[in-house]
Design a protein around this motif. Structure first.
Motif, PDB file in Angstrom:
ATOM      1  N   GLN A 290       0.802  -1.220   0.000  1.00 26.27           N
ATOM      2  CA  GLN A 290       0.000   0.000   0.000  1.00 26.27           C
ATOM      3  C   GLN A 290       0.841   1.279   0.000  1.00 26.27           C
ATOM      4  O   GLN A 290       0.298   2.378   0.041  1.00 26.27           O
ATOM      5  CB  GLN A 290      -0.934   0.014   1.204  1.00 26.27           C
ATOM      6  CG  GLN A 290      -1.985  -1.067   1.124  1.00 26.27           C
ATOM      7  CD  GLN A 290      -3.033  -0.915   2.199  1.00 26.27           C
ATOM      8  OE1 GLN A 290      -3.024   0.035   2.967  1.00 26.27           O
ATOM      9  NE2 GLN A 290      -3.947  -1.857   2.253  1.00 26.27           N
ATOM     10  N   TRP A 291       2.149   1.135  -0.030  1.00 27.71           N
ATOM     11  CA  TRP A 291       3.034   2.297   0.012  1.00 27.71           C
ATOM     12  C   TRP A 291       4.054   2.226  -1.112  1.00 27.71           C
ATOM     13  O   TRP A 291       4.491   1.159  -1.491  1.00 27.71           O
ATOM     14  CB  TRP A 291       3.780   2.352   1.352  1.00 27.71           C
ATOM     15  CG  TRP A 291       2.880   2.666   2.496  1.00 27.71           C
ATOM     16  CD1 TRP A 291       2.119   1.790   3.210  1.00 27.71           C
ATOM     17  CD2 TRP A 291       2.624   3.940   3.042  1.00 27.71           C
ATOM     18  NE1 TRP A 291       1.419   2.445   4.176  1.00 27.71           N
ATOM     19  CE2 TRP A 291       1.704   3.774   4.097  1.00 27.71           C
ATOM     20  CE3 TRP A 291       3.080   5.217   2.764  1.00 27.71           C
ATOM     21  CZ2 TRP A 291       1.242   4.834   4.856  1.00 27.71           C
ATOM     22  CZ3 TRP A 291       2.620   6.273   3.521  1.00 27.71           C
ATOM     23  CH2 TRP A 291       1.718   6.068   4.553  1.00 27.71           C
ATOM     24  N   SER A 292       4.435   3.393  -1.595  1.00 29.73           N
ATOM     25  CA  SER A 292       5.481   3.467  -2.611  1.00 29.73           C
ATOM     26  C   SER A 292       6.319   4.714  -2.326  1.00 29.73           C
ATOM     27  O   SER A 292       5.891   5.601  -1.585  1.00 29.73           O
ATOM     28  CB  SER A 292       4.864   3.562  -4.009  1.00 29.73           C
ATOM     29  OG  SER A 292       4.314   4.843  -4.215  1.00 29.73           O
ATOM     30  N   PRO A 293       7.507   4.806  -2.926  1.00 31.50           N
ATOM     31  CA  PRO A 293       8.311   6.016  -2.712  1.00 31.50           C
ATOM     32  C   PRO A 293       7.570   7.294  -3.109  1.00 31.50           C
ATOM     33  O   PRO A 293       7.834   8.368  -2.583  1.00 31.50           O
ATOM     34  CB  PRO A 293       9.541   5.778  -3.600  1.00 31.50           C
ATOM     35  CG  PRO A 293       9.672   4.298  -3.648  1.00 31.50           C
ATOM     36  CD  PRO A 293       8.248   3.797  -3.674  1.00 31.50           C
ATOM     37  N   ARG A 294       6.607   7.172  -4.004  1.00 33.02           N
ATOM     38  CA  ARG A 294       5.820   8.337  -4.428  1.00 33.02           C
ATOM     39  C   ARG A 294       5.085   8.973  -3.252  1.00 33.02           C
ATOM     40  O   ARG A 294       4.833  10.181  -3.235  1.00 33.02           O
ATOM     41  CB  ARG A 294       4.807   7.896  -5.490  1.00 33.02           C
ATOM     42  CG  ARG A 294       4.158   9.050  -6.176  1.00 33.02           C
ATOM     43  CD  ARG A 294       4.430   8.887  -7.661  1.00 33.02           C
ATOM     44  NE  ARG A 294       4.046  10.005  -8.458  1.00 33.02           N
ATOM     45  CZ  ARG A 294       4.856  10.972  -8.819  1.00 33.02           C
ATOM     46  NH1 ARG A 294       6.086  11.005  -8.403  1.00 33.02           N
ATOM     47  NH2 ARG A 294       4.458  11.935  -9.603  1.00 33.02           N
TER      48      ARG A 294
END
Length: 88
Positions: free
Chosen positions: A27-31
């Motif tokens: 559910q998480w990305s560097p973005r």
């Protein structure tokens, strides 16, 4: 080392950090960090123009469209100033 980072390595390292924090890496990305960066700047009164420059957008229009929710405090504070200036 001064060389560009490999995107796959950045994502892998980011997922490990997210997992170690007890969050779901799916559910998480560097973005998400970019959105957080814009939110923190906006919440602390940094102008839309400066935010736009810092995230390397060609204009404030792009910043406003992409980060509309994150820059809400900047827009609201600008509207409040205008209300004070042009109060009947």
């Amino acid at each position: 080392m001064g060389t560009p980072l490999d995107a796959a390595n950045v994502r892998r390292a980011f997922r490990l950090i997210i997992k170690s924090a007890g969050l779901d890496p799916a559910q998480w990305s560097p973005r998400e960090l970019r959105h957080s960066f814009v939110s923190v700047l906006s919440d602390n009164g940094i102008s839309l123009e400066e935010i736009s420059r810092l995230v390397d957008h060609s204009s404030t229009v792009v910043t406003e469209l992409v980060y509309r929710q994150q820059i809400r405090p900047v827009i609201q504070s600008g509207a409040m100033v205008m209300d004070r200036l042009f109060k009947p």
